[in-house]
Design a protein around this motif. Structure first.
Motif, PDB file in Angstrom:
ATOM      1  N   MET A 158     -10.594  -7.975  28.140  1.00 54.82           N
ATOM      2  CA  MET A 158     -10.474  -9.333  28.671  1.00 54.82           C
ATOM      3  C   MET A 158     -10.051  -9.324  30.136  1.00 54.82           C
ATOM      4  O   MET A 158     -10.485 -10.170  30.926  1.00 54.82           O
ATOM      5  CB  MET A 158      -9.479 -10.154  27.844  1.00 54.82           C
ATOM      6  CG  MET A 158      -9.963 -10.479  26.469  1.00 54.82           C
ATOM      7  SD  MET A 158     -11.463 -11.448  26.553  1.00 54.82           S
ATOM      8  CE  MET A 158     -12.439 -10.625  25.331  1.00 54.82           C
ATOM      9  N   GLU A 185     -15.643 -19.949  33.982  1.00 55.76           N
ATOM     10  CA  GLU A 185     -14.776 -19.066  33.221  1.00 55.76           C
ATOM     11  C   GLU A 185     -14.979 -19.220  31.718  1.00 55.76           C
ATOM     12  O   GLU A 185     -15.047 -18.236  30.989  1.00 55.76           O
ATOM     13  CB  GLU A 185     -13.308 -19.311  33.572  1.00 55.76           C
ATOM     14  CG  GLU A 185     -12.932 -18.903  34.976  1.00 55.76           C
ATOM     15  CD  GLU A 185     -13.158 -20.001  35.999  1.00 55.76           C
ATOM     16  OE1 GLU A 185     -13.621 -21.089  35.628  1.00 55.76           O
ATOM     17  OE2 GLU A 185     -12.876 -19.746  37.185  1.00 55.76           O
ATOM     18  N   VAL A 216     -18.664 -13.132  26.610  1.00 52.84           N
ATOM     19  CA  VAL A 216     -18.008 -11.860  26.314  1.00 52.84           C
ATOM     20  C   VAL A 216     -17.669 -11.776  24.829  1.00 52.84           C
ATOM     21  O   VAL A 216     -17.911 -10.751  24.175  1.00 52.84           O
ATOM     22  CB  VAL A 216     -16.750 -11.673  27.193  1.00 52.84           C
ATOM     23  CG1 VAL A 216     -15.899 -10.516  26.708  1.00 52.84           C
ATOM     24  CG2 VAL A 216     -17.150 -11.460  28.638  1.00 52.84           C
ATOM     25  N   LEU A 217     -17.120 -12.835  24.255  1.00 46.79           N
ATOM     26  CA  LEU A 217     -16.792 -12.824  22.828  1.00 46.79           C
ATOM     27  C   LEU A 217     -18.042 -12.729  21.954  1.00 46.79           C
ATOM     28  O   LEU A 217     -18.016 -12.077  20.906  1.00 46.79           O
ATOM     29  CB  LEU A 217     -15.979 -14.057  22.466  1.00 46.79           C
ATOM     30  CG  LEU A 217     -14.530 -14.033  22.953  1.00 46.79           C
ATOM     31  CD1 LEU A 217     -13.804 -15.286  22.520  1.00 46.79           C
ATOM     32  CD2 LEU A 217     -13.809 -12.807  22.435  1.00 46.79           C
ATOM     33  N   CYS A 246     -15.567 -12.247  36.312  1.00 45.28           N
ATOM     34  CA  CYS A 246     -15.999 -13.617  36.083  1.00 45.28           C
ATOM     35  C   CYS A 246     -16.217 -14.388  37.376  1.00 45.28           C
ATOM     36  O   CYS A 246     -15.333 -14.443  38.232  1.00 45.28           O
ATOM     37  CB  CYS A 246     -14.946 -14.330  35.236  1.00 45.28           C
ATOM     38  SG  CYS A 246     -15.384 -16.012  34.858  1.00 45.28           S
ATOM     39  N   ALA A 284     -13.100  -8.509  32.035  1.00 42.15           N
ATOM     40  CA  ALA A 284     -13.982  -9.674  32.018  1.00 42.15           C
ATOM     41  C   ALA A 284     -13.499 -10.741  32.995  1.00 42.15           C
ATOM     42  O   ALA A 284     -14.302 -11.372  33.689  1.00 42.15           O
ATOM     43  CB  ALA A 284     -14.073 -10.241  30.611  1.00 42.15           C
ATOM     44  N   CYS A 285     -12.192 -10.929  33.063  1.00 41.51           N
ATOM     45  CA  CYS A 285     -11.648 -11.915  34.009  1.00 41.51           C
ATOM     46  C   CYS A 285     -11.907 -11.501  35.447  1.00 41.51           C
ATOM     47  O   CYS A 285     -12.177 -12.338  36.310  1.00 41.51           O
ATOM     48  CB  CYS A 285     -10.158 -12.089  33.773  1.00 41.51           C
ATOM     49  SG  CYS A 285      -9.771 -12.975  32.264  1.00 41.51           S
ATOM     50  N   TYR A 312     -16.316 -16.349  29.211  1.00 40.43           N
ATOM     51  CA  TYR A 312     -15.461 -15.910  28.111  1.00 40.43           C
ATOM     52  C   TYR A 312     -16.208 -16.003  26.791  1.00 40.43           C
ATOM     53  O   TYR A 312     -16.136 -15.097  25.963  1.00 40.43           O
ATOM     54  CB  TYR A 312     -14.193 -16.762  28.077  1.00 40.43           C
ATOM     55  CG  TYR A 312     -13.210 -16.359  27.024  1.00 40.43           C
ATOM     56  CD1 TYR A 312     -12.439 -15.211  27.175  1.00 40.43           C
ATOM     57  CD2 TYR A 312     -13.059 -17.112  25.874  1.00 40.43           C
ATOM     58  CE1 TYR A 312     -11.539 -14.828  26.202  1.00 40.43           C
ATOM     59  CE2 TYR A 312     -12.157 -16.738  24.901  1.00 40.43           C
ATOM     60  CZ  TYR A 312     -11.391 -15.607  25.070  1.00 40.43           C
ATOM     61  OH  TYR A 312     -10.511 -15.235  24.092  1.00 40.43           O
TER      62      TYR A 312
END
Length: 86
Positions: A4, A16, A23-24, A11, A7-8, A20
């Protein structure tokens, strides 16, 4: 948690929540594919749960232990610089 954070850092601004969710979704698809492959390998190697069918169980355990290491090969695609200052 490290996934995470990466990923942040990758991004783009103002999307965002969408990023997110993406990614999930990729993580969940990976889990689903791993469950399917595990089941297919179990069937292919004849591990049925009956007595005497566990002769190839060591192959399944070895494969399931080593396959996650393949993902380390994809680390070269991650950016080297830290864009948000952590």
């Amino acid at each position: 948690m490290p996934l995470m954070i990466i990923a942040c850092q990758m991004c783009p601004k103002n999307i965002e929540a969408t990023f997110y969710a993406l990614v999930l979704a990729v993580i969940n698809a990976g889990y689903l594919i791993s469950y399917w492959l595990g089941g297919l390998m179990t069937i292919a190697w004849g591990i049925t749960g009956e007595p005497g069918s566990f002769q190839n169980l060591w192959k399944l355990i070895l494969t399931a232990s080593l396959l996650p290491l393949v993902s380390l090969g994809f680390l070269i695609w991650l950016p080297n610089e830290n864009k948000i200052g952590f």
